[in-house]
Motif scaffolding. Structure first.
Motif, PDB file in Angstrom:
ATOM      1  N   HIS A 156     -35.330 -41.874 -11.035  1.00 23.10           N
ATOM      2  CA  HIS A 156     -34.295 -41.104 -11.708  1.00 23.10           C
ATOM      3  C   HIS A 156     -34.906 -40.176 -12.758  1.00 23.10           C
ATOM      4  O   HIS A 156     -34.513 -39.005 -12.869  1.00 23.10           O
ATOM      5  N   LYS A 205     -36.529 -58.287  -8.344  1.00 25.98           N
ATOM      6  CA  LYS A 205     -35.405 -57.529  -8.886  1.00 25.98           C
ATOM      7  C   LYS A 205     -35.853 -56.633 -10.042  1.00 25.98           C
ATOM      8  O   LYS A 205     -35.393 -55.491 -10.176  1.00 25.98           O
ATOM      9  N   LYS A 206     -36.732 -57.178 -10.872  1.00 28.90           N
ATOM     10  CA  LYS A 206     -37.235 -56.380 -12.000  1.00 28.90           C
ATOM     11  C   LYS A 206     -38.004 -55.161 -11.524  1.00 28.90           C
ATOM     12  O   LYS A 206     -37.830 -54.048 -12.042  1.00 28.90           O
ATOM     13  N   TRP A 207     -38.844 -55.342 -10.491  1.00 29.77           N
ATOM     14  CA  TRP A 207     -39.618 -54.222  -9.950  1.00 29.77           C
ATOM     15  C   TRP A 207     -38.683 -53.168  -9.345  1.00 29.77           C
ATOM     16  O   TRP A 207     -38.913 -51.968  -9.487  1.00 29.77           O
ATOM     17  N   ARG A 208     -37.663 -53.603  -8.666  1.00 29.38           N
ATOM     18  CA  ARG A 208     -36.728 -52.664  -8.061  1.00 29.38           C
ATOM     19  C   ARG A 208     -36.008 -51.835  -9.128  1.00 29.38           C
ATOM     20  O   ARG A 208     -35.806 -50.628  -8.975  1.00 29.38           O
ATOM     21  N   ARG A 209     -35.610 -52.498 -10.214  1.00 30.05           N
ATOM     22  CA  ARG A 209     -34.942 -51.763 -11.292  1.00 30.05           C
ATOM     23  C   ARG A 209     -35.876 -50.734 -11.914  1.00 30.05           C
ATOM     24  O   ARG A 209     -35.475 -49.596 -12.187  1.00 30.05           O
ATOM     25  N   GLU A 210     -37.134 -51.118 -12.164  1.00 29.47           N
ATOM     26  CA  GLU A 210     -38.097 -50.173 -12.736  1.00 29.47           C
ATOM     27  C   GLU A 210     -38.363 -49.008 -11.783  1.00 29.47           C
ATOM     28  O   GLU A 210     -38.493 -47.849 -12.220  1.00 29.47           O
ATOM     29  N   ASP A 211     -38.448 -49.279 -10.483  1.00 33.93           N
ATOM     30  CA  ASP A 211     -38.691 -48.215  -9.515  1.00 33.93           C
ATOM     31  C   ASP A 211     -37.522 -47.225  -9.494  1.00 33.93           C
ATOM     32  O   ASP A 211     -37.717 -46.000  -9.455  1.00 33.93           O
ATOM     33  N   ARG A 212     -36.297 -47.733  -9.524  1.00 28.26           N
ATOM     34  CA  ARG A 212     -35.140 -46.839  -9.542  1.00 28.26           C
ATOM     35  C   ARG A 212     -35.113 -46.011 -10.820  1.00 28.26           C
ATOM     36  O   ARG A 212     -34.755 -44.831 -10.817  1.00 28.26           O
ATOM     37  N   ARG A 213     -35.471 -46.627 -11.941  1.00 30.96           N
ATOM     38  CA  ARG A 213     -35.496 -45.893 -13.210  1.00 30.96           C
ATOM     39  C   ARG A 213     -36.539 -44.774 -13.179  1.00 30.96           C
ATOM     40  O   ARG A 213     -36.283 -43.637 -13.615  1.00 30.96           O
ATOM     41  N   ASP A 214     -37.733 -45.061 -12.634  1.00 22.16           N
ATOM     42  CA  ASP A 214     -38.774 -44.038 -12.552  1.00 22.16           C
ATOM     43  C   ASP A 214     -38.355 -42.890 -11.645  1.00 22.16           C
ATOM     44  O   ASP A 214     -38.590 -41.700 -11.958  1.00 22.16           O
ATOM     45  N   ASN A 272     -36.710 -63.056  -9.096  1.00 25.21           N
ATOM     46  CA  ASN A 272     -36.456 -62.383 -10.364  1.00 25.21           C
ATOM     47  C   ASN A 272     -37.431 -61.232 -10.593  1.00 25.21           C
ATOM     48  O   ASN A 272     -37.049 -60.141 -11.053  1.00 25.21           O
TER      49      ASN A 272
END
Length: 238
Positions: free
Chosen positions: A222, A211-220, A208
Motif C-alpha cells: 500500500h 498472519k503478521k507477515w501478511r499484514r506487513e506485506d500488505r502495508r508495504d 500467528n
C-alpha cells in the motif's frame, strides 16, 4: 447416617424434623415449628396400651361408635373405641382411637387399612402417637402430623406423609497415592489440557507469525502504490 434412615418416625418425635420434607432441617422454617420446639406437653393419662391402639382420622361427621366397631372388628377383637366429640355440639370431630385386645391384631389392621372406606369416605389409619412417641407435641401446639399445603405448615414423618430420602452428595475421593508417577502424569495431563500439546503450540505460533507477515506485506504494498501514484501525478503537472 443413611443406613439408619427411615421414612417414618418410630419411637421419638422431633418437631424440627417433622417440619422438614426429608428430616434434615437445622432451623425452623415457620413459627409453628418454633412454638412446638418450645412447648412442654404432657399427654393425659389413659388406661389404653399404645402398642395396641390406632389413630383413625378423616372420619365422616355422621359416623358413630357402632359403625366403627363393626368396621374394625374385621381385623381382630376390638377392646375399646374412643370417638372424640365436641363438648358443646356433641358432634364427632372427625377422629377416634381404636384399641385392640392383641398387638398382632393392631398390626394386622395397620397393614390392611391402607385404602379403608367408612361411609364411602377414605380414612387415615396410623399408630396412636401421643403415648407411643417420646416428645410428642399435638397439632394445636405446632406439632402433629400432616397438615394442609394452603396453611404452609406441613408435617412429615408419618404414614400419610413420610419423609423423602435425603440426597447425599459425596465429596471427591482422594487418590490413594498422593505422590508418585501417577500424580506426575496427571499433572502433565492437566498442563496439556490447559495450554495444549507442544505441537499445537508450535502450530499456533507459526500461524500467528504468518498472519503478521501478511499484514506487513500488505502495508508495504500500500505504501509503495501510494508513493508511486504521487510521483506520477507530480510529473504530469510539471
Amino acid at each position: 447416617m443413611m443406613s439408619d434412615w427411615r421414612p417414618v418416625a418410630r419411637d421419638h418425635y422431633d418437631p424440627l424434623k417433622a417440619g422438614s420434607i426429608d428430616g434434615t432441617d437445622t432451623e425452623p422454617h415457620d413459627r409453628a415449628v418454633w412454638r412446638a420446639m418450645n412447648a412442654h406437653y404432657v399427654p393425659p393419662e389413659v388406661d389404653t396400651k399404645p402398642s395396641h391402639t390406632l389413630f383413625v382420622g378423616r372420619l365422616p361427621h355422621n359416623v358413630d361408635e357402632e359403625q366403627l366397631h363393626h368396621k374394625f372388628s374385621a381385623f381382630g377383637v376390638v377392646e375399646k373405641i374412643c370417638l372424640i366429640r365436641d363438648i358443646v355440639t356433641g358432634y364427632s370431630k372427625g377422629y377416634c382411637f381404636v384399641e385392640y385386645r392383641k398387638e398382632r391384631d393392631a398390626e394386622y389392621a395397620m397393614r390392611e387399612s391402607t385404602d379403608l372406606l367408612i361411609n364411602g369416605c377414605p380414612v387415615l389409619v396410623d399408630w396412636e402417637a401421643g403415648h407411643r412417641l417420646k416428645g410428642w407435641v399435638p397439632r394445636r401446639l405446632g406439632g402433629g402430623w400432616g397438615g394442609r399445603k394452603e396453611a404452609g405448615q406441613l408435617r412429615f414423618g408419618c404414614r400419610d406423609r413420610p419423609w423423602k430420602k435425603p440426597i447425599v452428595i459425596h465429596p471427591p475421593r482422594l487418590s490413594e497415592k498422593p505422590y508418585g508417577k501417577d500424580v506426575g502424569t496427571s499433572r502433565s495431563h492437566d498442563r496439556q489440557d490447559r495450554h495444549g500439546s507442544s505441537e499445537d503450540r508450535h502450530r499456533n505460533d507459526f500461524r500467528n507469525k504468518d498472519k503478521k507477515w501478511r499484514r506487513e506485506d500488505r502495508r508495504d504494498r500500500h505504501m509503495y502504490s501510494t508513493s508511486s501514484h504521487k510521483r506520477t501525478h507530480k510529473s504530469a503537472i510539471t
